[in-house]
Design a protein around this motif. Structure first.
Motif, mmCIF file in Angstrom:
data_model
loop_
_atom_site.group_PDB
_atom_site.id
_atom_site.type_symbol
_atom_site.label_atom_id
_atom_site.label_comp_id
_atom_site.label_asym_id
_atom_site.label_seq_id
_atom_site.Cartn_x
_atom_site.Cartn_y
_atom_site.Cartn_z
ATOM 1 N N ASN A 377 22.053 2.996 -18.598
ATOM 2 C CA ASN A 377 20.663 3.097 -18.145
ATOM 3 C C ASN A 377 20.029 4.243 -18.946
ATOM 4 O O ASN A 377 19.856 5.351 -18.448
ATOM 5 C CB ASN A 377 20.633 3.385 -16.647
ATOM 6 N N SER A 378 19.677 3.940 -20.189
ATOM 7 C CA SER A 378 19.431 5.000 -21.171
ATOM 8 C C SER A 378 18.007 5.082 -21.693
ATOM 9 O O SER A 378 17.736 5.855 -22.614
ATOM 10 C CB SER A 378 20.390 4.803 -22.364
ATOM 11 N N TYR A 379 17.087 4.307 -21.141
ATOM 12 C CA TYR A 379 15.740 4.285 -21.703
ATOM 13 C C TYR A 379 15.035 5.634 -21.559
ATOM 14 O O TYR A 379 14.415 6.129 -22.507
ATOM 15 C CB TYR A 379 14.912 3.190 -21.038
ATOM 16 N N VAL A 380 15.127 6.249 -20.380
ATOM 17 C CA VAL A 380 14.485 7.557 -20.162
ATOM 18 C C VAL A 380 15.087 8.605 -21.093
ATOM 19 O O VAL A 380 14.372 9.423 -21.684
ATOM 20 C CB VAL A 380 14.618 7.983 -18.691
ATOM 21 N N ALA A 381 16.409 8.582 -21.242
ATOM 22 C CA ALA A 381 17.073 9.522 -22.153
ATOM 23 C C ALA A 381 16.622 9.293 -23.593
ATOM 24 O O ALA A 381 16.439 10.247 -24.361
ATOM 25 C CB ALA A 381 18.585 9.374 -22.045
ATOM 26 N N ALA A 382 16.419 8.030 -23.958
ATOM 27 C CA ALA A 382 15.968 7.711 -25.316
ATOM 28 C C ALA A 382 14.586 8.290 -25.584
ATOM 29 O O ALA A 382 14.292 8.734 -26.706
ATOM 30 C CB ALA A 382 15.969 6.201 -25.531
ATOM 31 N N LEU A 383 13.721 8.294 -24.574
ATOM 32 C CA LEU A 383 12.395 8.914 -24.731
ATOM 33 C C LEU A 383 12.526 10.406 -25.010
ATOM 34 O O LEU A 383 11.790 10.963 -25.837
ATOM 35 C CB LEU A 383 11.562 8.675 -23.473
ATOM 36 N N LYS A 384 13.459 11.059 -24.322
ATOM 37 C CA LYS A 384 13.689 12.487 -24.543
ATOM 38 C C LYS A 384 14.215 12.741 -25.952
ATOM 39 O O LYS A 384 13.799 13.694 -26.619
ATOM 40 C CB LYS A 384 14.672 13.028 -23.506
ATOM 41 N N VAL A 385 15.129 11.880 -26.394
ATOM 42 C CA VAL A 385 15.662 12.019 -27.753
ATOM 43 C C VAL A 385 14.545 11.845 -28.771
ATOM 44 O O VAL A 385 14.430 12.625 -29.736
ATOM 45 C CB VAL A 385 16.780 10.974 -27.997
#
Length: 435
Positions: A377-385
């Motif tokens: 569930n990585s979409y939010v983390a991808a935004l941070k990256v």
């Protein structure tokens, strides 16, 4: 090999031969669980094996050993043919002697402590890979399904997916940390485990030499009494061979064990079962001459969350159903780590290089991060990256143009970098799994 006619076809032929031979060894070992294989060394120095070993070592690149020789130097100056011929000759005549191992320390993401790595010479890495290609199928035939690390057709993603599946019902987790595992493997006990499948004295002698190879650190050479240094080609296989005993002694009633090399978790139905599992794993680890890191070994409930293989597993509210579900998200250190890698890459990029070239250097890192974490569930983390990457690129172009304005949004908005070819990481992540 380099600059040779039919190089790709030759490499493909070597690869096919090695794979075919490995399949035969695996089938023979699987058929007879107690068979010890005696005549192996002639397959180690066989030309196809050495060519495939070189291909794999070269693909991994890696730093130079104590002799300062790099993959590129061997390709351009020394000659791959010359190197492989020398290795074959020394193995055939039993005159091969390992070089010293260069000890370096690399930072652990998000921690002050550093991890020790042992870097063998390229020559040793090729020879180790040749041995690994020959003996790995013999042991892999014995390894159990709970073991995922550094095995053919198995991956850390598969281990993470298995854990995610299990925590739907097993909500108590024993998060086990082994203290300095690679540096503490008892040599004599490890030798006994290797001998359960390998009886070729020449192959065994080579492995013992690598275990005893001197380590060079701060100009001082020491001979290790225990351990198999991280960084060596054979080390992951040897570590699996030794910890296979843990897998064998573990009983399913004690909890579901998932192991990736020396990283392991035990999934349990209840707190009581988890406490019994912790007692049992301590007994087994101690019996193997190893040590549990008590500070980092904990019993946790899924509601508290736990980290494993770059993910944080926890409970969360589904944005679609509003129900409590189990999710796996990239852990904070995984997000920090990719940001640090991008920063380090840009710092090493000459300021005279075009922005497009700098972006071309960081894109593979972003793609690799996304390809791994897209199973979560990585979409939010991808935004941070993505935000961090654009910030680092703005710092790069400000330095390049000697501008002192604080942020540089006006001159270099995010859209500027996308026009120059920057990947948009969230697009590489499955939006349907957004946490």
């Amino acid at each position: 090999m380099e600059a040779m006619p039919g190089r790709n076809a030759k490499a493909k032929t070597a690869q096919q031969w090695v794979r075919g031979f490995q399949r035969k060894l695996y089938a023979a070992a699987k058929k007879n669980g107690t068979r010890r294989f005696k005549i192996l060394q002639d397959k180690v120095w066989k030309r196809e094996t050495l060519e495939e070993a070189w291909r794999r070592v070269a693909a991994n690149h890696g730093s130079a050993g104590v002799d300062g020789q790099t993959i590129e130097w061997i390709k351009e100056k020394y000659g791959v043919e010359r190197l492989l011929t020398e290795i074959a000759k020394e193995l055939t005549e039993e005159t091969f002697n390992p070089g010293m191992i260069r000890r370096v320390y690399i930072p652990k993401p998000g921690r002050r402590e550093k991890r020790p790595l042992g870097i063998p010479t390229v020559k040793d890495r090729v020879a180790q890979m040749a041995v690994k290609l020959v003996i790995e199928p013999l042991f892999d035939a014995d390894f159990l399904p709970c073991s995922y690390g550094f095995r053919p057709k198995r991956s850390n993603q598969q281990a993470a997916e298995k854990v995610h599946q299990l925590i739907n019902t097993r909500k108590w987790v024993v998060d086990v940390d082994l203290k300095s595992y690679f540096d503490t493997i008892p040599h004599e006990r490890l030798k006994q485990r290797v001998r359960t499948r390998v009886s070729d004295s020449r192959t065994l002698a080579l492995i013992w030499k690598w275990l005893k190879a001197k380590v060079l650190e701060d100009g001082k050479a020491t001979e290790p009494e225990r351990g198999s240094p991280q960084g060596g080609v054979l080390s992951p296989l040897l570590s699996n061979i030794y910890l296979h005993q843990l897998d064998q002694m573990w009983k399913r009633g004690d909890g579901e064990l998932i192991r990736y090399a020396d990283d392991l978790v035990i999934l349990c139905y209840s707190r009581e079962q988890a406490e019994k599992a912790l007692v049992r794993v301590r007994e087994i680890v101690t019996g193997l001459g190893l040590e549990v890191n008590e500070e980092k070994t904990k019993i946790r409930h899924i509601a508290e969350g736990f980290d494993f293989l770059g993910f944080t597993f926890r409970e969360g509210i589904s944005p679609k159903s509003g129900r409590l579900v189990r999710v796996k998200v990239p852990r904070k250190k995984s997000i920090q780590s990719i940001g640090q890698k991008v920063k380090a890459t840009l710092q090493k990029t000459c300021l005279g290089k075009p922005v497009r070239e700098a972006i071309a250097r960081i894109n593979p890192k972003l793609r690799g991060w996304a390809n791994y974490f897209k199973i979560g569930n990585s979409y939010v983390a991808a935004l941070k990256v993505q935000h961090r990457v654009c910030e680092e690129l703005r710092i790069f172009v400000r330095r390049r143009h000697s501008r002192k304005d604080r942020r540089g949004y006006r001159h270099w908005p995010d859209s500027f970098f996308y026009r120059e070819g920057l990947l948009y990481v969230p697009n590489l992540i499955r939006r349907s799994n957004a946490a």
